[in-house]
Design an enzyme around this catalytic site. Sequence first.
Site, PDB file in Angstrom:
ATOM      1  N   GLY A   1       0.817  -1.211   0.000  1.00  0.00           N
ATOM      2  CA  GLY A   1       0.000   0.000   0.000  1.00  0.00           C
ATOM      3  C   GLY A   1       0.847   1.255   0.000  1.00  0.00           C
TER       4      GLY A   1
ATOM      5  CE  LYS B   1       7.653   8.038  -3.857  1.00  0.00           C
ATOM      6  NZ  LYS B   1       8.191   7.344  -5.048  1.00  0.00           N
TER       7      LYS B   1
ATOM      8  CG  ASP C   1       9.531   9.182   8.381  1.00  0.00           C
ATOM      9  OD1 ASP C   1       9.285   8.821   7.206  1.00  0.00           O
ATOM     10  OD2 ASP C   1      10.625   9.699   8.714  1.00  0.00           O
TER      11      ASP C   1
ATOM     12  CG  ASP D   1       5.545  -2.914  -4.807  1.00  0.00           C
ATOM     13  OD1 ASP D   1       6.212  -3.957  -4.972  1.00  0.00           O
ATOM     14  OD2 ASP D   1       6.002  -1.905  -4.227  1.00  0.00           O
TER      15      ASP D   1
END
Length: 497
Positions: free
Chosen positions: A81, A103, A115, A244
């Site tokens: 994810g 991003k 983080d 991914d």
Amino acid sequence: MRFKQDFFEQLDGFYSQVYPQPISNPHWLGWSEDAAQLIGLSQPNDELLMQLSANHAAPGASYYAQVYSGHQFGGYTPRLGDGRSIILGEAIGPHDAWDVALKGGGPTPYSRMGDGRAVMRSAVREFLVSEALAALNVPTTRALAVIGSDLPVWRESQETAAITVRLAKSHIRFGHFEYFSYTQQGDKTQLTQLVDFTIQQHFPHLTTDKAGYVQWFNEVVAATAKMIAHWQSVGFAHGVMNTDNMSIIGDSFDFGPFSFLDTFKEDFICNHSDHEGRYAFGQQPGIGFWNLQRLAQALTPLIDSDDLINALNQYQRHLVDQYLQLMGQKMGLPSFEYNQQQVDKKHLDAAQAEQQKQDLALIGEFTTMLEKNQLDYTNSLRQFGQLDPTSTQSSLRDDMQDTVKYDEWFAAYQLRVGKLADINQWQQARNAVNPKYILRNYLAQEAIIAIEEQGDNTKLEQLYQLLRQPFAEQPDMQDFAKRPPDWGQGLIMSCSS
């Protein structure tokens, strides 16, 4: 920005709604005029800066992180994810809608103890490579901006956080289909919903039935092969070709430890975590196929195995056709064998197949000479713009230690090129497809150091403007075309870079 929210509204359960966390003292480090035009923006302004740094809410934005899984370095991870990317929605541009993502916008439910931040150096590199690839006509996601801050983050040492504002026609990855195939215990509902949505949004000429699914997968195979052929032709190493990180529409996606080749090396590794060379430059075509096999496996609940295999069997043809088309243009090989009509055909006749084989050998012998003589890939191809195929003398020959081998190759090359009606026009055509300027890692590093040490983004802006016109001579910028200094040769990056 004007948003629509098709993914958010139509695919409930495919994401988590999460709001980005602001970065302190935001400031523009880089802004792409070209990317801005895609979504109808012109110049950056203070309010937009506050919205894209998460200090103000963007009107119409939904803010969500997508869930997916993926094969990472060959091993399957069931749940990944968006761990540091938060999507605002699809911004409506003059021609298309583009996902807008922050991003480095902070933690999400998929951050896996991270983080959720991006360090300035990685944000700058993603901004530059997105726009550099676009200018080279390589299918890619885009970067609207990179925003700096004084927010401290820790990697190997303390750094500052930044946000890359990514634009993508789609954020749907191979890993999405793996996740919804393998986590639903035989229930095809969400996998079908995802495939139907993907087709409706990005392949609207296809139907959402069994025949449409088959044709869709064929087009995904072709798009992936063509993207990788572009990478190989410009000497681009992605570095982390996990499933991914593979876009379902065939755009270059999710940049980490990427690199353009300096000295040509087939086994060049740009990722210092890739100890076995899985994602080395020369391995990329094979990894693209391996990733498509994983996607095919995930799609078996919806598409018959024979149809998936038939589509996969066309991968090499698409790859070779596109690669030969691109390299043929770069080297000035007659291109009539590879016009679009031939590329779209499923089979070549015997004469065409033999010509392809000979051209691949000719190109391969050339790159082998580059490797043996430790020559710069981009600069060597650029020399075709000054080459006279009717003459044995050339700067290319001067660079070769083994001139006998070169002369043998050049004689075969001359026969393939044949007679030229206009040498000047031929040379101009070579310069139009062989860049003089690429994003060399040492140039990006110099821009990053200037920001880190002096807070000066002048070099970043200069480099961005340079890379907008990679094929132009730009007389005042000649130093940027030189081979890297010793310290800048073959720089290897980390995933956090």
